[in-house]
Design a protein around this motif. Structure first.
Motif, PDB file in Angstrom:
ATOM      1  N   ARG A  19       0.845  -1.198   0.000  1.00  0.00           N
ATOM      2  CA  ARG A  19       0.000   0.000   0.000  1.00  0.00           C
ATOM      3  C   ARG A  19       0.882   1.251   0.000  1.00  0.00           C
ATOM      4  NH1 ARG A  19      -2.547  -0.789   4.441  1.00  0.00           N
ATOM      5  NH2 ARG A  19      -4.009  -2.224   3.525  1.00  0.00           N
ATOM      6  N   ALA A  20       1.924   1.257   0.822  1.00  0.00           N
ATOM      7  CA  ALA A  20       2.833   2.405   0.869  1.00  0.00           C
ATOM      8  C   ALA A  20       3.524   2.605  -0.478  1.00  0.00           C
ATOM      9  CB  ALA A  20       3.868   2.205   1.977  1.00  0.00           C
ATOM     10  N   HIS A  21       3.882   1.505  -1.134  1.00  0.00           N
ATOM     11  CA  HIS A  21       4.501   1.601  -2.462  1.00  0.00           C
ATOM     12  C   HIS A  21       3.537   2.273  -3.438  1.00  0.00           C
ATOM     13  CE1 HIS A  21       7.184   0.427  -5.753  1.00  0.00           C
ATOM     14  NE2 HIS A  21       6.078   0.158  -6.426  1.00  0.00           N
ATOM     15  N   GLY A  22       2.284   1.864  -3.390  1.00  0.00           N
ATOM     16  CA  GLY A  22       1.277   2.473  -4.263  1.00  0.00           C
ATOM     17  C   GLY A  22       1.109   3.961  -4.002  1.00  0.00           C
ATOM     18  N   TYR A  23       1.115   4.348  -2.719  1.00  0.00           N
ATOM     19  CA  TYR A  23       1.025   5.769  -2.383  1.00  0.00           C
ATOM     20  C   TYR A  23       2.249   6.520  -2.909  1.00  0.00           C
ATOM     21  CZ  TYR A  23      -2.739   4.650   0.972  1.00  0.00           C
ATOM     22  OH  TYR A  23      -3.898   4.229   1.569  1.00  0.00           O
TER      23      TYR A  23
END
Length: 104
Positions: A19-23
């Motif tokens: 999720r952090a990578h996507g953000y």
């Protein structure tokens, strides 16, 4: 959920990291296309690939401090406990709540 159930389990670490990578990709994409860049602003179909590449190359450097802290916390809260099967830090039955959270 009842009080006996306790709080919901946190998302698994891989899910949080993904999720952090996507953000990060979304932020990089917005930054590369920011109108404030003027003539340096990037547009077109390749911008998403550039944003993904930028975040992917930075990810190991961003994850390293986080993973280092998790590793240090696991040393303080080993899942198997000490010789008496107790957490040496919490002095509770192993695995302590911290160790369970770190493993999820």
């Amino acid at each position: 959920m009842t009080a006996a159930d306790g709080p919901p389990a946190p998302p698994a670490l891989p899910e949080d990291l993904e999720r952090a990578h996507g953000y990060g990709v979304d932020a990089a994409l917005a930054g590369l296309q920011d109108p404030a860049l003027g003539r340096l602003r990037l547009t077109g179909p390749g911008v998403l690939q550039l944003a993904e590449a930028a975040v992917t190359s930075a990810t190991p450097f961003l994850r390293a401090p986080l993973l280092g802290r998790i590793s240090a916390a696991m040393l303080l809260h080993p899942p198997t406990g000490d010789g008496e099967e107790r957490c040496p830090t919490c002095r509770t039955e192993a695995p302590c709540p911290t160790a369970r959270t770190l493993r999820s």
